[in-house]
Design an enzyme around this catalytic site. Structure first.
Site, PDB file in Angstrom:
ATOM      1  N   ASP A  60      -0.101  -7.506   1.624  1.00 33.92           N
ATOM      2  CA  ASP A  60       0.126  -5.967   1.445  1.00 33.92           C
ATOM      3  C   ASP A  60       1.661  -6.308   2.002  1.00 33.92           C
ATOM      4  OD1 ASP A  60       0.223  -3.442   1.529  1.00 33.92           O
ATOM      5  OD2 ASP A  60      -0.785  -3.329   3.335  1.00 33.92           O
ATOM      6  N   HIS A  76       0.923  -0.978   0.382  1.00 32.50           N
ATOM      7  CA  HIS A  76      -0.163   0.001  -0.057  1.00 32.50           C
ATOM      8  C   HIS A  76       0.538   1.285  -0.151  1.00 32.50           C
ATOM      9  CE1 HIS A  76       0.192   0.237   4.609  1.00 32.50           C
ATOM     10  NE2 HIS A  76       0.192   1.394   4.111  1.00 32.50           N
ATOM     11  N   GLY A  95       3.258   5.932   8.448  1.00 33.65           N
ATOM     12  CA  GLY A  95       4.493   6.504   8.268  1.00 33.65           C
ATOM     13  C   GLY A  95       5.120   5.620   8.964  1.00 33.65           C
ATOM     14  N   SER A 119       4.353   2.283   8.297  1.00 30.91           N
ATOM     15  CA  SER A 119       4.295   1.248   7.530  1.00 30.91           C
ATOM     16  C   SER A 119       5.004   0.353   6.518  1.00 30.91           C
ATOM     17  CB  SER A 119       2.816   1.413   6.278  1.00 30.91           C
ATOM     18  OG  SER A 119       1.748   1.512   7.122  1.00 30.91           O
ATOM     19  N   GLY A 120       5.006  -0.487   6.299  1.00 25.38           N
ATOM     20  CA  GLY A 120       6.405  -1.468   5.637  1.00 25.38           C
ATOM     21  C   GLY A 120       7.448  -1.482   6.021  1.00 25.38           C
TER      22      GLY A 120
HETATM   23  C1  4AZ Z   1      -0.541   3.331   8.804  1.00 27.72           C
HETATM   24  O1  4AZ Z   1      -1.239   4.470   7.984  1.00 27.72           O
HETATM   25  C2  4AZ Z   1      -1.004   2.501   9.846  1.00 27.72           C
HETATM   26  N1  4AZ Z   1      -2.306   1.337  14.289  1.00 27.72           N
HETATM   27  C3  4AZ Z   1      -0.076   1.884   9.862  1.00 27.72           C
HETATM   28  C4  4AZ Z   1      -0.201   0.969  11.197  1.00 27.72           C
HETATM   29  C5  4AZ Z   1      -1.241   0.804  12.047  1.00 27.72           C
HETATM   30  C6  4AZ Z   1      -2.819   2.007  11.470  1.00 27.72           C
HETATM   31  C7  4AZ Z   1      -1.410   3.351   9.872  1.00 27.72           C
HETATM   32  C8  4AZ Z   1      -1.717   0.284  13.155  1.00 27.72           C
HETATM   33  O2  4AZ Z   1       0.551   3.594   7.905  1.00 27.72           O
END
Ligand code: 4AZ
Length: 343
Positions: free
Chosen positions: A171, A122, A265, A267-268
């Site tokens: 993902d 994503h 931020g 993520s990944g």
């Molecule tokens: C995001 O939007 C995101 N609480 C990553 C992790 C989590 C929520 C949102 C987990 O990148």
């Protein structure tokens, strides 16, 4: 998570055993039809056999098993458990990378070998400009110019074609770097689990990243880390938790009381767990999504990496065999050289 503006990019498809992939690169690339893949595989095998018989040095270089999941600068974890996130020590997560667009951090990732980084699909959806992506390894403070830091461009981006942006299933994305990373005290690969059963041997788990410390809050400059617990799917998918929307390709982690979580931020980036017997860290999850951040009964949800081992390997093999389309020539040259040497 920081929202990323996307523009168009070339793409091609590669199919894999667990889930096919969408492959983005700086130029058009085509996947081989199955028959061609077989031919290429046989040629590669023949080349390997040939190399074994006459060029042992080549084989040694190609197959030497580098260590993974180790932190040269730190002792075993466990001595300093904390509640909530805090600044990571130097060299604490040497496989953690910052993925940046135009020098701005937008997602994390994990080094799995010198040329490949695993991240979340994503982060790159729907269309990234690969030439504007950078992977920064060995960095702890994003704004600092650290000597330990290594910056690489992205040669190819492979998105898991099974990714579902509604359910967040599958993902995962793989990034091939333009130049290999040099492993150091600050830059190391994490270990991958080859089967789900291997999750059983893992104890302490940690999350890390440069994401926001509150939902819709400010991103941080210093890499953060926190200890989390793996939460069984039966708990996480209960009606008053995620209510059945999670799949078996996902792993929940956090703290049942809330308060510890990944956020926008992050993520990944990695959900990494320590195997005490092997004294190594394994990549258990890739930070994927969650409802808000750190809320009670809404822990972070991670792509469960053990489910994708064959996809990760297959994708790299596909790219290697595509790149190695000159192998018939190498084979011929190798054959000629070997024949000459043996004569
Ligand atoms: C995001 O939007 C995101 N609480 C990553 C992790 C989590 C929520 C949102 C987990 O990148």
């Amino acid at each position: 998570m920081v929202t990323i503006p996307h523009t168009t990019m070339t793409l091609a498809y590669v199919t894999g055993p667990t889930a096919p992939s969408r492959l983005f690169s700086g130029s058009w690339s085509l996947s081989h039809p199955p028959a061609a893949q077989l031919d290429m595989a046989s040629l590669r095998f023949a080349f390997l056999l040939l190399s074994l018989s006459c060029c042992p040095a080549v084989v040694w270089t190609a197959t030497q098993n580098l260590t993974c999941g180790q932190r040269p600068l730190l002792d075993s974890p466990g001595a300093s458990r904390v509640v909530g996130g805090h600044d990571a020590e130097v060299g604490a997560w040497p496989w953690q990378v910052s993925i940046q667009k135009d020098s701005r951090h937008f997602c994390g990732g994990s080094i799995i070998n010198s040329k490949w980084v695993l991240s979340a699909c994503h982060c790159f959806y729907p269309m990234p400009v690969v030439s504007r992506l950078w992977v920064v390894a060995g960095q702890r403070v994003l704004s600092a110019s650290e000597d330990s830091s290594q910056r690489r461009g992205v040669r190819r981006l492979v998105l898991n074609k099974g990714y579902n942006k509604v359910t967040h299933d599958n993902d995962l994305a793989l990034l091939q770097l333009t130049e290999p990373l040099s492993f150091s005290l600050y830059v190391q690969p994490v270990c991958l689990l080859t089967r789900e059963e291997e999750e059983a041997g893992l104890e302490l788990c940690f999350i890390s990243g440069w994401g926001t410390t509150t939902y819709k809050g400010m991103a941080v400059d210093v890499l953060q880390e926190a200890e989390v617990q793996l939460i069984p799917m039966e708990t996480c998918n209960q009606w008053d938790w995620y209510g059945g929307i999670l799949t078996q390709h996902m792993q929940c982690a956090g703290n049942e009381a809330g308060g510890i979580d990944t956020c926008q931020g992050d993520s990944g980036g990695p959900l990494q767990c320590y195997n005490e017997d092997l004294d190594r860290f394994y990549l258990v999850g890739v930070t994927s999504f969650g409802e808000g951040c750190a809320s009670v009964n809404r822990p972070g949800v991670y792509a469960r990496v053990s489910r994708y081992y064959s996809w990760v390997q297959y994708t790299q093999d596909q790219v290697r065999s595509g790149v190695a389309s000159i192998q018939p020539w190498l084979l011929l040259t190798g054959l000629t050289l070997c024949t000459m040497v043996q004569l």
